[in-house]
Design a protein around this motif. Sequence first.
Motif, PDB file in Angstrom:
ATOM      1  N   LEU A 139       0.904  -1.458   0.002  1.00 11.76           N
ATOM      2  CA  LEU A 139      -0.077  -0.014   0.023  1.00 11.76           C
ATOM      3  C   LEU A 139       0.942   1.250   0.014  1.00 11.76           C
ATOM      4  O   LEU A 139       0.605   2.260  -0.744  1.00 11.76           O
ATOM      5  N   SER A 140       1.967   1.149   0.768  1.00 15.85           N
ATOM      6  CA  SER A 140       2.917   2.380   0.664  1.00 15.85           C
ATOM      7  C   SER A 140       3.419   2.533  -0.755  1.00 15.85           C
ATOM      8  O   SER A 140       3.408   3.663  -1.189  1.00 15.85           O
ATOM      9  N   SER A 141       4.159   1.410  -1.386  1.00 17.31           N
ATOM     10  CA  SER A 141       4.604   1.800  -2.649  1.00 17.31           C
ATOM     11  C   SER A 141       3.414   2.305  -3.413  1.00 17.31           C
ATOM     12  O   SER A 141       3.877   2.921  -4.534  1.00 17.31           O
ATOM     13  N   GLN A 142       2.310   1.729  -3.531  1.00 14.31           N
ATOM     14  CA  GLN A 142       1.138   2.236  -4.262  1.00 14.31           C
ATOM     15  C   GLN A 142       0.691   3.858  -4.136  1.00 14.31           C
ATOM     16  O   GLN A 142       0.562   4.464  -5.031  1.00 14.31           O
ATOM     17  N   LYS A 143       0.868   3.879  -2.967  1.00 15.07           N
ATOM     18  CA  LYS A 143       0.638   5.403  -2.507  1.00 15.07           C
ATOM     19  C   LYS A 143       1.787   6.411  -3.178  1.00 15.07           C
ATOM     20  O   LYS A 143       1.399   7.484  -3.613  1.00 15.07           O
ATOM     21  N   THR A 144       2.992   5.857  -2.921  1.00 15.84           N
ATOM     22  CA  THR A 144       4.119   6.646  -3.351  1.00 15.84           C
ATOM     23  C   THR A 144       3.876   6.713  -5.086  1.00 15.84           C
ATOM     24  O   THR A 144       3.967   7.828  -5.591  1.00 15.84           O
ATOM     25  N   GLN A 145       3.414   5.582  -5.655  1.00 14.23           N
ATOM     26  CA  GLN A 145       3.272   5.597  -7.442  1.00 14.23           C
ATOM     27  C   GLN A 145       2.217   6.718  -7.389  1.00 14.23           C
ATOM     28  O   GLN A 145       2.055   7.296  -8.472  1.00 14.23           O
ATOM     29  N   LEU A 146       1.000   6.742  -6.745  1.00 13.91           N
ATOM     30  CA  LEU A 146      -0.047   7.579  -7.056  1.00 13.91           C
ATOM     31  C   LEU A 146       0.512   9.035  -6.953  1.00 13.91           C
ATOM     32  O   LEU A 146       0.032   9.860  -7.594  1.00 13.91           O
ATOM     33  N   GLU A 147       1.238   9.272  -5.875  1.00 10.71           N
ATOM     34  CA  GLU A 147       1.593  10.688  -5.675  1.00 10.71           C
ATOM     35  C   GLU A 147       2.550  11.039  -6.869  1.00 10.71           C
ATOM     36  O   GLU A 147       2.533  12.372  -7.195  1.00 10.71           O
ATOM     37  N   ILE A 148       3.537  10.169  -7.244  1.00  5.08           N
ATOM     38  CA  ILE A 148       4.161  10.650  -8.705  1.00  5.08           C
ATOM     39  C   ILE A 148       3.178  10.872  -9.839  1.00  5.08           C
ATOM     40  O   ILE A 148       3.515  11.937 -10.516  1.00  5.08           O
ATOM     41  N   GLU A 149       2.194  10.052  -9.902  1.00  4.17           N
ATOM     42  CA  GLU A 149       1.357  10.139 -11.102  1.00  4.17           C
ATOM     43  C   GLU A 149       0.591  11.537 -10.878  1.00  4.17           C
ATOM     44  O   GLU A 149       0.271  12.148 -11.939  1.00  4.17           O
ATOM     45  N   LYS A 150       0.300  11.854  -9.529  1.00  7.47           N
ATOM     46  CA  LYS A 150      -0.513  13.157  -9.221  1.00  7.47           C
ATOM     47  C   LYS A 150       0.284  14.199  -9.625  1.00  7.47           C
ATOM     48  O   LYS A 150      -0.077  15.315 -10.458  1.00  7.47           O
ATOM     49  N   ILE A 151       1.867  14.222  -9.635  1.00  7.12           N
ATOM     50  CA  ILE A 151       2.226  15.281  -9.774  1.00  7.12           C
ATOM     51  C   ILE A 151       2.779  15.550 -11.115  1.00  7.12           C
ATOM     52  O   ILE A 151       2.579  16.441 -11.771  1.00  7.12           O
ATOM     53  N   GLN A 152       2.825  14.206 -11.716  1.00 11.86           N
ATOM     54  CA  GLN A 152       3.005  14.571 -13.207  1.00 11.86           C
ATOM     55  C   GLN A 152       1.668  14.841 -13.962  1.00 11.86           C
ATOM     56  O   GLN A 152       1.790  15.784 -14.978  1.00 11.86           O
ATOM     57  N   LEU A 153       0.328  14.452 -13.265  1.00 10.25           N
ATOM     58  CA  LEU A 153      -0.676  15.048 -14.132  1.00 10.25           C
ATOM     59  C   LEU A 153      -0.872  16.673 -13.781  1.00 10.25           C
ATOM     60  O   LEU A 153      -1.263  17.290 -14.732  1.00 10.25           O
ATOM     61  N   GLU A 154      -0.611  17.104 -12.655  1.00 11.71           N
ATOM     62  CA  GLU A 154      -0.515  18.395 -12.097  1.00 11.71           C
ATOM     63  C   GLU A 154       0.326  19.108 -13.149  1.00 11.71           C
ATOM     64  O   GLU A 154       0.026  20.240 -13.667  1.00 11.71           O
TER      65      GLU A 154
END
Length: 107
Positions: A35-50
């Motif tokens: 879950l922690s690694s998924q959260k990290t991946q989602l945060e990266i994707e969020k930054i890229q989308l922003e």
Amino acid sequence: MNSINEKEKKLNSALDKLKNLDLSNPDLQNNIKNLSSQKTQLEIEKIQLEDKYKLLLDEHESLSKKLEDIQNKEKLEQKKQAEFSEKIDELNQETDTLLEEIDKWQM
């Protein structure tokens, strides 16, 4: 963007629940890591989308300015064409007047 935020909230909620559980179970520890690694991946994707969103906003603003410039140039060109047409009409009238005067003098 909302789905990413929702996923992040769900992951945070799941992590909070997992923190309250007995961590001696190795499966739970693996789940927490996942879950922690998924959260990290989602945060990266969020930054890229922003970042992509910001680029699109900048591009939209630039294109809007270019479109406005083109529209202003088109209005100016139409105004110049109208003025040119008026001058041609004036010249035609003057030519007609001169031709009438010439006809009068020739009689």
